[in-house]
Motif scaffolding. Structure first.
Motif, mmCIF file in Angstrom:
data_model
loop_
_atom_site.group_PDB
_atom_site.id
_atom_site.type_symbol
_atom_site.label_atom_id
_atom_site.label_comp_id
_atom_site.label_asym_id
_atom_site.label_seq_id
_atom_site.Cartn_x
_atom_site.Cartn_y
_atom_site.Cartn_z
ATOM 1 N N GLY A 1 -0.389 -2.473 4.096
ATOM 2 C CA GLY A 1 0.393 -1.314 4.502
ATOM 3 C C GLY A 1 1.266 -1.644 5.693
ATOM 4 O O GLY A 1 2.383 -2.161 5.562
ATOM 5 N N ARG A 2 0.714 -1.398 6.874
ATOM 6 C CA ARG A 2 1.495 -1.574 8.108
ATOM 7 C C ARG A 2 2.130 -2.954 8.193
ATOM 8 O O ARG A 2 3.255 -3.111 8.690
ATOM 9 N N GLN B 1 2.592 6.923 -6.780
ATOM 10 C CA GLN B 1 1.343 7.571 -6.366
ATOM 11 C C GLN B 1 1.494 9.087 -6.527
ATOM 12 O O GLN B 1 2.388 9.699 -5.930
ATOM 13 N N ALA C 1 0.859 -1.190 0.000
ATOM 14 C CA ALA C 1 0.000 0.000 0.000
ATOM 15 C C ALA C 1 0.893 1.238 0.000
ATOM 16 O O ALA C 1 1.998 1.216 0.557
ATOM 17 N N ALA D 1 5.087 5.828 -1.780
ATOM 18 C CA ALA D 1 4.563 6.948 -0.993
ATOM 19 C C ALA D 1 4.071 8.004 -1.974
ATOM 20 O O ALA D 1 4.539 8.064 -3.112
ATOM 21 N N VAL E 1 -8.137 -3.221 1.101
ATOM 22 C CA VAL E 1 -7.069 -2.873 2.044
ATOM 23 C C VAL E 1 -7.667 -2.752 3.436
ATOM 24 O O VAL E 1 -8.881 -2.675 3.577
ATOM 25 N N GLY E 2 -6.811 -2.746 4.434
ATOM 26 C CA GLY E 2 -7.261 -2.371 5.757
ATOM 27 C C GLY E 2 -7.187 -3.447 6.810
ATOM 28 O O GLY E 2 -8.022 -4.345 6.864
ATOM 29 N N ARG F 1 -7.296 6.077 -6.483
ATOM 30 C CA ARG F 1 -7.637 5.757 -5.090
ATOM 31 C C ARG F 1 -8.671 6.738 -4.549
ATOM 32 O O ARG F 1 -8.562 7.948 -4.767
HETATM 33 C C1 FMN Z 1 2.969 5.179 7.627
HETATM 34 C C2 FMN Z 1 1.775 5.288 6.716
HETATM 35 C C3 FMN Z 1 1.801 6.218 5.675
HETATM 36 C C4 FMN Z 1 0.732 6.283 4.764
HETATM 37 N N1 FMN Z 1 0.827 7.104 3.671
HETATM 38 C C5 FMN Z 1 -0.094 7.022 2.671
HETATM 39 C C6 FMN Z 1 0.115 7.661 1.411
HETATM 40 O O1 FMN Z 1 1.154 8.291 1.142
HETATM 41 N N2 FMN Z 1 -0.858 7.530 0.482
HETATM 42 C C7 FMN Z 1 -2.013 6.813 0.706
HETATM 43 O O2 FMN Z 1 -2.865 6.721 -0.183
HETATM 44 N N3 FMN Z 1 -2.218 6.176 1.884
HETATM 45 C C8 FMN Z 1 -1.280 6.243 2.846
HETATM 46 N N4 FMN Z 1 -1.445 5.502 4.001
HETATM 47 C C9 FMN Z 1 -2.627 4.599 4.147
HETATM 48 C C10 FMN Z 1 -2.276 3.160 3.690
HETATM 49 O O3 FMN Z 1 -2.057 3.117 2.289
HETATM 50 C C11 FMN Z 1 -3.378 2.143 4.055
HETATM 51 O O4 FMN Z 1 -4.552 2.477 3.369
HETATM 52 C C12 FMN Z 1 -3.692 2.081 5.547
HETATM 53 O O5 FMN Z 1 -2.496 2.015 6.309
HETATM 54 C C13 FMN Z 1 -4.572 0.867 5.895
HETATM 55 O O6 FMN Z 1 -3.929 -0.321 5.496
HETATM 56 P P1 FMN Z 1 -3.134 -1.279 6.559
HETATM 57 O O7 FMN Z 1 -4.093 -1.618 7.633
HETATM 58 O O8 FMN Z 1 -2.712 -2.449 5.709
HETATM 59 O O9 FMN Z 1 -1.952 -0.488 7.063
HETATM 60 C C14 FMN Z 1 -0.406 5.455 4.941
HETATM 61 C C15 FMN Z 1 -0.437 4.568 6.032
HETATM 62 C C16 FMN Z 1 0.633 4.456 6.888
HETATM 63 C C17 FMN Z 1 0.587 3.434 7.998
#
Ligand code: FMN
Length: 371
Positions: free
Chosen positions: A317-318, A105, A27, A62, A295-296, A226
């Motif tokens: 993501g995380r 992105q 992500a 990012a 996602v999520g 997105r």
């Molecule tokens: C450290 C961090 C930075 C993030 N930066 C962005 C970003 O630049 N663009 C974006 O669309 N989402 C960003 N997100 C959201 C993630 O893409 C993702 O939707 C969100 O963390 C939920 O997914 P997860 O539960 O797998 O982490 C970020 C999330 C985290 C944790």
């Protein structure tokens, strides 16, 4: 490999012809590690991506600002000038390892840009309405010239991504940033063709997609979009608005739509009683017209396998910050060693940039941190 997880590792081909070797993507996650002055990627940032590539089908980077007045984060990647192509090239090359695809992105922060990151200290947005959060400032309403310039910025960034060797771009229309601000009845109070009813509020998005597409023509280059399905504010984006946006987006010949939510199975953020998964509602509305990335809060291979029963692709993501070798471990049948918590001692081993690490450590509850 555990046969329950075979589907996770099956390839997927987008409309444009780009093939992913499996169903999992990194992500997009801001890492605060680009050069804060120039927007060039740094060795620290390349090392972070290098650690996470090779396994997943694609890495969505990012967010990268498309014009200087769209910079939303310290240490954000720049894609706003031609002299950044070599920097973008390093990023694409680093990601494209063992067949992992690289998707940039592209982003403008609009009214969410911290004033101290901007040259004139004044964020811009669809209308002069401040976000509802402490310490926010009222943005300047964009002129027609600003609107044209920012649309051109998205187009030029896509061109630079193509030139730099990326496999695609994801247009960031989520998480309260500029494209969402145009769609939102909270931040867009315009009376001209860029505002008004829900359809007029899509016009900025429409132009951005059109211009990005004009760069790509018939090349095998991914264009994804997105979106966030809801906003908590009133007025704010509702699921009804989002259904109309989806109806529009699914006719744009995009390679994918990517929803942005914290919990794949989670319900409405506007109405706690409404527990229907936003991802599943979006999926139902989209049908088979365009693939949806879910996602999520997905962590284990079992979580991902279950989500993949509903959508063709998932982004982690995380979890991939905590476990860079997630796919490789599934491939080798070592899923029991996949880490789903973050040890306070693991920054070096996991190759997490300093400012990202500090942000994680200073934001309680964001990551499952253990001593
Ligand atoms: C450290 C961090 C930075 C993030 N930066 C962005 C970003 O630049 N663009 C974006 O669309 N989402 C960003 N997100 C959201 C993630 O893409 C993702 O939707 C969100 O963390 C939920 O997914 P997860 O539960 O797998 O982490 C970020 C999330 C985290 C944790």
């Amino acid at each position: 490999m555990n046969s329950n997880y075979e589907h996770i590792l099956e390839p997927f081909t987008f409309k444009s012809g780009v093939e992913l070797k499996n169903r999992v993507m990194l992500a997009p996650m801001t890492n605060y590690a680009s050069d804060d002055e120039t927007g060039e990627v740094t060795e620290e940032e390349l090392a972070y991506y290098s650690k996470r590539t090779g396994g997943v089908g694609a890495i969505i980077t990012a967010c990268a600002y498309v014009t200087r007045d769209g910079k939303g984060f310290k240490g954000e990647i720049g894609s706003h000038q031609d002299n950044l192509v070599p920097s973008l090239q390093k990023l694409a090359n680093t990601i494209q390892h063992r067949g992992t695809k690289a998707i940039l992105q592209i982003f403008h922060g609009g009214r969410m840009c911290p004033p101290e990151l901007l040259e004139d200290g004044i964020p811009i947005s669809a209308s002069a309405v401040a976000p509802e959060r402490e310490g926010s400032v009222t943005p300047r309403e964009m002129t027609e010239a600003d609107i044209e310039r920012v649309i051109e910025g998205f187009k030029e960034s896509a061109k630079r991504a193509l030139e730099a060797g990326f496999d695609g771009v994801e247009i960031h229309g989520a998480n309260t940033y500029l494209l969402q601000q145009f769609f939102s009845p909270h931040s867009n109070r315009r009376k001209d063709k860029w505002g008004g009813d829900v359809y007029n509020r899509m016009n900025f998005i429409k132009e951005v997609i059109k211009e990005v597409r004009s760069v790509v023509e018939n090349r095998p280059f991914v264009i994804g979009y997105r979106f966030s399905p809801e906003e908590i504010e009133s007025p704010g984006i509702t699921m009804e608005d989002t259904f109309k946006l989806i109806d529009f987006l699914k006719e744009q010949n995009l390679d994918y739509l990517h929803i942005s939510v914290q919990d794949f199975w989670g319900g409405s953020i506007r109405n706690k009683e409404d527990k229907a998964s936003r991802v599943l509602l979006a999926k139902e509305r989209i049908g088979d017209k365009v693939p949806l990335i879910g996602v999520g809060s997905l962590h284990t291979p079992a979580d991902v396998a279950k989500a993949l029963e509903e959508v063709p692709l998932v982004a982690l993501g995380r979890e991939l910050i905590m476990e860079p070798q997630w796919i490789q471990k599934v491939e080798k049948g070592e899923e029991q060693t996949i880490r789903t918590t973050l040890s306070k001692k693991s920054q070096k081993e996991l190759v997490i940039p300093d400012d990202l690490w500090n942000t994680i450590m200073n934001t309680p509850g964001w990551f499952p941190v253990e001593e």
